[in-house]
Design a protein around this motif. Structure first.
Motif, short mmCIF file in Angstrom:
data_model
loop_
_atom_site.label_atom_id
_atom_site.label_comp_id
_atom_site.label_asym_id
_atom_site.label_seq_id
_atom_site.Cartn_x
_atom_site.Cartn_y
_atom_site.Cartn_z
N ASP A 317 11.48 3.58 3.58
CA ASP A 317 12.37 5.31 3.05
C ASP A 317 12.10 5.27 1.05
N ALA A 318 13.03 4.05 0.70
CA ALA A 318 12.53 4.53 -1.24
C ALA A 318 10.82 4.42 -1.70
N MET A 319 10.37 4.80 -0.73
CA MET A 319 8.92 4.23 -1.29
C MET A 319 8.59 6.03 -1.89
N PHE A 320 7.80 6.00 -2.47
CA PHE A 320 6.68 7.60 -2.03
C PHE A 320 5.51 7.05 -1.54
N PRO A 321 5.17 8.45 -0.58
CA PRO A 321 3.72 8.26 0.62
C PRO A 321 2.36 7.25 -0.31
N PRO A 322 1.67 6.74 0.77
CA PRO A 322 0.98 6.23 -0.09
C PRO A 322 -0.24 7.40 -0.23
N MET A 323 -1.08 6.54 -1.17
CA MET A 323 -2.14 7.34 -1.48
C MET A 323 -3.49 6.59 -0.71
N THR A 324 -4.44 7.77 -0.30
CA THR A 324 -5.67 6.33 0.47
C THR A 324 -6.86 6.41 0.03
N ASP A 325 -7.55 5.29 -0.04
CA ASP A 325 -9.10 5.39 -0.62
C ASP A 325 -9.39 4.29 -0.09
N GLY A 326 -10.21 5.18 1.25
CA GLY A 326 -11.44 4.43 2.20
C GLY A 326 -10.38 3.86 3.30
N GLU A 327 -9.99 2.81 3.30
CA GLU A 327 -9.18 1.67 4.37
C GLU A 327 -8.59 1.74 3.51
N THR A 328 -8.66 1.58 2.27
CA THR A 328 -7.17 1.11 1.97
C THR A 328 -6.01 1.94 1.35
N SER A 329 -4.70 1.71 1.38
CA SER A 329 -3.45 2.80 1.10
C SER A 329 -3.05 2.29 -0.58
N TYR A 330 -2.55 2.80 -0.77
CA TYR A 330 -2.22 2.20 -2.50
C TYR A 330 -0.62 2.62 -2.36
N ARG A 331 0.66 2.17 -2.96
CA ARG A 331 2.09 2.31 -3.69
C ARG A 331 2.03 2.45 -4.30
N LEU A 332 2.65 3.03 -4.96
CA LEU A 332 3.66 3.05 -6.67
C LEU A 332 4.59 2.74 -6.09
N LYS A 333 4.68 1.46 -7.25
CA LYS A 333 5.24 0.11 -7.13
C LYS A 333 6.53 0.70 -7.44
N PRO A 334 7.57 0.18 -6.49
CA PRO A 334 9.05 -0.20 -6.48
C PRO A 334 9.96 -0.51 -6.57
N MET A 335 8.95 -1.80 -6.41
CA MET A 335 9.90 -3.10 -7.36
C MET A 335 9.05 -4.08 -8.07
N ASN A 336 9.36 -5.47 -8.54
CA ASN A 336 7.95 -6.18 -9.47
C ASN A 336 7.70 -7.49 -8.29
N CYS A 337 8.74 -7.87 -7.08
CA CYS A 337 8.53 -9.32 -6.45
C CYS A 337 7.51 -9.90 -5.98
N PRO A 338 6.41 -8.24 -5.80
CA PRO A 338 5.59 -8.76 -4.97
C PRO A 338 3.92 -9.01 -6.30
N SER A 339 4.21 -8.48 -7.12
CA SER A 339 3.26 -8.41 -8.00
C SER A 339 3.64 -9.81 -9.10
N HIS A 340 5.32 -10.33 -9.02
CA HIS A 340 4.59 -11.55 -10.10
C HIS A 340 4.88 -13.00 -9.12
N MET A 341 4.70 -12.49 -7.28
CA MET A 341 4.51 -13.90 -6.74
C MET A 341 3.29 -13.90 -6.71
N THR A 342 1.87 -12.46 -6.75
CA THR A 342 0.96 -12.47 -6.88
C THR A 342 0.38 -13.29 -8.54
N LEU A 343 0.72 -12.98 -9.28
CA LEU A 343 0.55 -13.43 -10.85
C LEU A 343 1.22 -14.88 -10.15
#
Length: 646
Positions: A317-343
C-alpha cells in the motif's frame, strides 16, 4: 468487609458495592475533590464504578487518578470531546457523530455536521460547551445490549457500523443530560469537572481514513486542568506557528512545492540544497569515521525482489504502482534494504569480512495519501540516511553500540539531546508481520540485550515493529517540547535468509548473517523540517546556507566589499555581497530577516584599515574587527559545529 491496597502499601476496608469515588473519599476529601477517575489493579475506571475488594489473598491495588496525571489528562480530554459533541448536536440538530478520541495535547471529533461549519463558528460552540459545563450534568455509564444500542443510534450509520463490530456484552454508552454517546470510557463524573479548553481548527477526514467513505468534519481542540496550563499551551502553539517550517522555508527561499511537479514532492532552491548538502555531508563524515562504506543503488527495483523480501506482501500500500517492461515489473524504490542485500550477495563473504556496513543517501518514493501530506514532514519523495550492517549474532551488541554512538553524536550536535527510546515490538496477534516466531523471539531478545548492555532505559510498545523485526526508535524533543521519531536501529533475523545472504563461518559452513537496519536522522526532508523549527530558521553558522553578507555603505565601497567576499570565500565561508539598490539600513533589515549569522558593514574607514564592522545575528550594533581575525574566528566556529550558533 473486603479490602483494597493503596499505593503506600496500606490496606483499606471497602463495603460491598462501594463506588470508587466513595473509596477516594475515605482516603482524603481533598484527594476525592481532585479525582477524575480511579485505577483498580492498573485498569482505569469511572468514579461511579463499584470497587470489588478481596476478602483473602492479595487485595486489588486501588489508586486515585487526578487531572494532572497522564491518565487523568487523557480522560479529561476524552470527556471534553463528548461535551463538544453534545454542543454540536444541540446547535446543529441532525448532525451525526462518528468517533472522538483524545490525542496528544487535546482531542478531536469527526462529525457529519448538519449544515456548514467554519472556523468562525468555533467560538459559538465553545460558548455552548461552557453552558454544558455550568449545568454540571452527571456523566453516567450504562452497559447495553446490542438491540438497545441499535435503538439509541439507529439513525446514525457511523455508530451502527461500530455497534455491529462490537462483541455481545461489550457495548457501553455514556449519558450526560439528554445526550448519549457510544463509548468505552471512562469519563469524569460530571460535566462540571471539566477544566479549561479551546477549540483550535477544522479539517476534513474520511470516515475511517478511507477515501471511498464520506468526508466528515474533524474538529480539533485542546483541554487542560487549569486556565494557566491552557494559556501556556496556547502560547507554545503561537511559538510553533512562528517556527512553522513551511512558512520559514518560503521566507528563506529553501524549498517549494508545485502542482505541476506533483503533491508531496519538494523542490529545493539553492539555499535549501546547500542546507541538505551540509546535513548529509556531516552524517557521511561521521559514518565514514565509524567504518561505514557508502554505496548507491538507484531508484527502480524489479518487483520480484520485493516479493522475495516480503515487502510486496506487507508494504504494497505504500508503494507506487508498477511500471511494466515486457514480463518484468519495476517499482520506484520505497526502501533500500533489499538492494543492499543484493549488493552483499554480489560477492562471497567469510566471517572475517563481517561486519559489512553499507550506507546510502537514497531518494525513496512512498505513495502517501494526499490528505496525509504535510510540508516536509510527510512527503512522497524522501531521502533517507539509511544504513545496513551485516554481522554475526555475536557482533550485534558491538554494532548496536557503534550505531548508538553515531546517533548520540549527531543528535547532540544538532541540540537534540533530550530523547527517549521506544522498543517497538510486534503484536503477535496482528497479521502485518512476517510469521516466524523463533526468529522474532531471537531478534527481540537480541535487541533487548543490546539496549541493556548500553545502559539505555526504554519503553516497550507492542505493534510498532517493522514487519520483519523489532526496532529501537529514538524519540527526540525539540525546543518546544514536541516529540519526533528520528533515529532508529532495527534487528532483522528474517530478510537475509529470504534473500539468500550467506557467509562462510569459521567452521567452513554457510551461515545467514543478522541484518541491522539503521538511520541516524531518518529522512533528510523530515529532519530538515525539525531543524527549521528547532532553530526558527536561525541556523548555527556551520549549517546556515549563507554564513555572512557583506553590506557596503554605498556603491563606492563595492570594490572593498568584493575583496572581503573573496577573502572569506577563499577560506570556505559561504558569503555574499548585497549589491542591491537599497539603502544600507534597509539592506541590514532585510538580511536580518534572512537570519544570516553575520553582516559585515564596510565603508571608507574599513577599507582603509582592512577591517569589517561585524554585526552578529540578533544584535543591533556592530563591533570592528580586522578582516583576517574575523576570518580566523568564523572558520574556527564553522569547524566546531556549535549546536546553537549565535
Amino acid at each position: 468487609m473486603a479490602e483494597v491496597r493503596l499505593p503506600d502499601g496500606r490496606e483499606l476496608a471497602v463495603e460491598p458495592g462501594e463506588k470508587a469515588g466513595q473509596v477516594a473519599e475515605k482516603i482524603g476529601k481533598r484527594l476525592a475533590r481532585d479525582a477524575v477517575v480511579a485505577k483498580l489493579d492498573g485498569e482505569v475506571v469511572d468514579l461511579g464504578s463499584p470497587v470489588d475488594g478481596a476478602g483473602s489473598g492479595d487485595a486489588p491495588l486501588f489508586e486515585v487518578v487526578t487531572a494532572d496525571s497522564p491518565d487523568g489528562l487523557y480522560v479529561l480530554r476524552h470527556s471534553t470531546a463528548h461535551a463538544m459533541a453534545q454542543a454540536i448536536t444541540e446547535l446543529y440538530p441532525g448532525s451525526k457523530l462518528s468517533i472522538g478520541p483524545p490525542i496528544q495535547d487535546g482531542f478531536y471529533y469527526d462529525i457529519d455536521v448538519a449544515g456548514r461549519l467554519t472556523d468562525d463558528d468555533l467560538p459559538g460552540i465553545e460558548e455552548r460547551m461552557r453552558e454544558i459545563l455550568s449545568r454540571d450534568l452527571p456523566i453516567e455509564r450504562r452497559e447495553t445490549s446490542r438491540e438497545e444500542a441499535e435503538e439509541l443510534f439507529g439513525d446514525n450509520p457511523y455508530k451502527m457500523e461500530l455497534i455491529r463490530e462490537l462483541p455481545d456484552g461489550g457495548i457501553s454508552v455514556y449519558k450526560q443530560g439528554d445526550f448519549y454517546d457510544l463509548c468505552r470510557g471512562p469519563h469524569v463524573p460530571s460535566t462540571g469537572r471539566l477544566g479549561s479548553f479551546k477549540l483550535l481548527n477544522l479539517a476534513g477526514a474520511y470516515w475511517r481514513g478511507d477515501e471511498n467513505n464520506p468526508m466528515l468534519t474533524r474538529i480539533y481542540g485542546t483541554a487542560w486542568p487549569t486556565e494557566k496550563e491552557l494559556k501556556g499551551y496556547l502560547n507554545r502553539l503561537e511559538e510553533a506557528r512562528a517556527r512553522d517550517h513551511r512558512q520559514i522555508g518560503k521566507d528563506l527561499d529553501l524549498f517549494t512545492f508545485s502542482p505541476e511537479v506533483g503533491a508531496g514532492i519538494p523542490l529545493f532552491l539553492p539555499k535549501g540544497e546547500t542546507l541538505r548538502h551540509e546535513m548529509e555531508s556531516y552524517v557521511r563524515e561521521v559514518q565514514t569515521r565509524h567504518g561505514y562504506d557508502h554505496v548507491w543503488t538507484g531508484h527502480l527495483v524489479n518487483e520480484r525482489l520485493y516479493e522475495r523480501s516480503g515487502h510486496l506482501e506487507h508494504y504494497r500500500d505504500a508503494m507506487f504502482p508498477p511500471m511494466t517492461d515486457g514480463e518484468t515489473s519495476y517499482r520506484l524504490k520505497p526502501m533500500n534494504c533489499p538492494s543492499h542485500m543484493t549488493l552483499f550477495n554480489a560477492r562471497a563473504h567469510s566471517y572475517r569480512d563481517l561486519p559489512v556496513r553499507y550506507a546510502e543517501f537514497a531518494t525513496l518514493y512512498r505513495y502517501e495519501k494526499s490528505g496525509e501530506l504535510n510540508g516536509l514532514t510527510r512527503v512522497r519523495s524522501l531521502t533517507q540516511d539509511d544504513a545496513h550492517v551485516f554481522c554475526t549474532a555475536e557482533q550485534i551488541q558491538e554494532e548496536f553500540a557503534r550505531a548508538l554512538e553515531i546517533i548520540r553524536e549527531v543528535l547532540d550536535t544538532y541540540g537534540l539531546a533530550d530523547y527517549s527510546v521506544r522498543l517497538s515490538l510486534r503484536d503477535p496477534d496482528a497479521a502485518k508481520y512476517i510469521a516466524d516466531d523463533e526468529k522474532w523471539t531471537r531478534a527481540e531478545a537480541a535487541l533487548r540485550e543490546a539496549l541493556d548492555a548500553a545502559g539505555i532505559s526504554y519503553e516497550a510498545v507492542e505493534g510498532e515493529a517493522a514487519f520483519y523485526g523489532p526496532k529501537a526508535d529514538f524519540m527526540a524533543k525539540d525546543v518546544l517540547g514536541r516529540e519526533w521519531q528520528l533515529s532508529t536501529i532495527q534487528v532483522d533475523f528474517i530478510q537475509p535468509g529470504r534473500l539468500g545472504c550467506e557467509y562462510t563461518g569459521e567452521d567452513g559452513e554457510k551461515h545467514t548473517p543478522v541484518l541491522l537496519h539503521r538511520a541516524v536522522t531518518g529522512t533528510t526532508e523530515r529532519f530538515m523540517a525539525v531543524l527549521i523549527e528547532q532553530f526558527g530558521g536561525a541556523f548555527p553558522t556551520w549549517l546556515s546556507p549563507v554564513q555572512a553578507v557583506v553590506v557596503p555603505v554605498s556603491d563606492e565601497h563595492l570594490e572593498y566589499a568584493r575583496r572581503v567576499e573573496g577573502e572569506l570565500a577563499g577560506r570556505g565561508v559561504r558569503v555574499e555581497v548585497d549589491d542591491s539598490e537599497n539603502t544600507m539600513q534597509k539592506k541590514i533589515r532585510l538580511n536580518a530577516r534572512q537570519k544570516v549569522p553575520y553582516q559585515l558593514i564596510v565603508g571608507g574607514r574599513e577599507a582603509e584599515e582592512e577591517k569589517v564592522n561585524v554585526r552578529r545575528r540578533g544584535q543591533k550594533t556592530g563591533e570592528d574587527a580586522n578582516l583576517s581575525d574575523f576570518a580566523d574566528d568564523v572558520v574556527a566556529e564553522i569547524a566546531a559545529r556549535d549546536s546553537y550558533g549565535q
